[in-house]
Write an enzyme that holds these catalytic residues in place. Sequence first.
Site, short mmCIF file in Angstrom:
data_model
loop_
_atom_site.label_atom_id
_atom_site.label_comp_id
_atom_site.label_asym_id
_atom_site.label_seq_id
_atom_site.Cartn_x
_atom_site.Cartn_y
_atom_site.Cartn_z
N GLY A 16 37.96 40.40 29.55
CA GLY A 16 38.07 41.10 30.84
C GLY A 16 39.41 41.79 30.96
O GLY A 16 40.05 41.78 32.01
N ALA A 17 39.84 42.42 29.86
CA ALA A 17 41.20 42.98 29.79
C ALA A 17 41.30 44.39 30.35
O ALA A 17 42.38 44.99 30.30
CB ALA A 17 41.67 42.97 28.33
N ASN A 18 40.20 44.93 30.89
CA ASN A 18 40.27 46.32 31.36
C ASN A 18 40.65 46.43 32.84
O ASN A 18 40.87 47.53 33.33
CB ASN A 18 38.95 47.04 31.11
CG ASN A 18 37.79 46.40 31.85
OD1 ASN A 18 37.30 45.36 31.42
ND2 ASN A 18 37.38 46.98 32.96
N GLY A 20 42.28 44.25 36.69
CA GLY A 20 42.81 43.09 37.41
C GLY A 20 43.79 42.25 36.61
O GLY A 20 44.70 42.76 35.94
N GLY A 22 43.36 40.35 33.98
CA GLY A 22 43.24 40.46 32.52
C GLY A 22 44.02 41.65 31.98
O GLY A 22 44.66 41.57 30.93
N TYR A 170 30.24 30.60 42.63
CA TYR A 170 31.57 30.92 42.10
C TYR A 170 32.44 29.66 42.05
O TYR A 170 33.08 29.39 41.04
CB TYR A 170 32.21 32.00 42.98
CG TYR A 170 33.58 32.44 42.52
CD1 TYR A 170 33.73 33.31 41.44
CD2 TYR A 170 34.74 31.96 43.13
CE1 TYR A 170 34.98 33.69 41.00
CE2 TYR A 170 36.00 32.35 42.69
CZ TYR A 170 36.11 33.22 41.64
OH TYR A 170 37.36 33.60 41.20
#
Length: 288
Positions: A16-18, A20, A22, A170
Amino acid sequence: MSNNANMSGKVCLVTGANSGIGKVTALELARLGAHIVMVCRDRARGEAALAEIKQATGNNQLELMLCDLSSQADIRRFADEFKATHKRLDVLVNNAGVYLRKRQTTVDKLEATFAINHLGYFLLTNLLLDLLKQSAPSRIVNVSSSAHTSGHINFDDLQGEQSYGGGKAYCHSKLANILFTRELARQLAGTQVTANCLHPGAVATGIFRSLPKPIEAIIKLVTMSPEKGAQTTIYLASSPAVETVTGKYFIKCAEARPSAEAQDDQVASRLWAESARLTHLQADAVNH
Ligand SMILES: NC(=O)c1ccc[n+]([C@@H]2O[C@H](COP(=O)([O-])OP(=O)(O)OC[C@H]3O[C@@H](n4cnc5c(N)ncnc54)[C@H](OP(=O)(O)O)[C@@H]3O)[C@@H](O)[C@H]2O)c1
């Protein structure tokens, strides 16, 4: 910057590095000199983030690899590809996550919040564990949340078939992150592979985008920047101060006490066995 660690020569994988937390994690670890593997599900979003990080840090050792963490087949394909092309893995940051207001199911016919937020961490980590052990001392960092305190592992309804709420699912998944970290650290004792987890704080990112716009807007008002929110992840991924610390939960770069259920070894062990069954992994995949 939370520390002066030198990460040159270290391979760090961030899911999820793209966006927020990450994205900031990948950027700051790149700034510390690490070779970053950005794992994203969308090529265009991943390429845009990679270009931004390259521009900001001058680090050329950045790679984009695609993986949809909602699909077990894709996680297996990705892990095989990663192991075929990389000789080491020093830091695995399991960060990708979702908040889904309405119940959805994955290609594996599993409830999507549980599948992405928990089973995604579980399966990816287990498939990369041999490489992490070969690269020891190495680290696994699992991004959880203080929302876990409202979570509960209901083994009779792990898929939220009887009862589903976005918030509830969640919270359960973030509790699962801590229980997974706890059991993983126990199984990894003596390997010099550490596993820790964290609450990043309330952070202004896109994670609550499935909520009605007015609620999302209020959340954004009371949250911190992703730059601040990524600090504990970066600390656990790189600081020499925590090189040998394992099995712990952190808030604001300090050890914290999670909920009572998050510290229940029997729940952790049962969740591990269920997760292994749901991902078709041998329950004893890790050496005890
Ligand atoms: N924001 C907060 O207040 C907060 C608080 C506590 C904990 N956390 C945790 O922090 C972590 C990061 O979240 P964030 O707040 O930074 O949210 P975000 O900006 O929405 O980032 C989530 C990342 O996960 C990726 N992702 C989602 N589903 C995926 C899938 N199936 N396969 C691959 N990647 C996927 C997203 O990709 P796309 O861009 O393609 O969707 C995105 O890159 C999560 O684990 C979250 O639970 C956040």
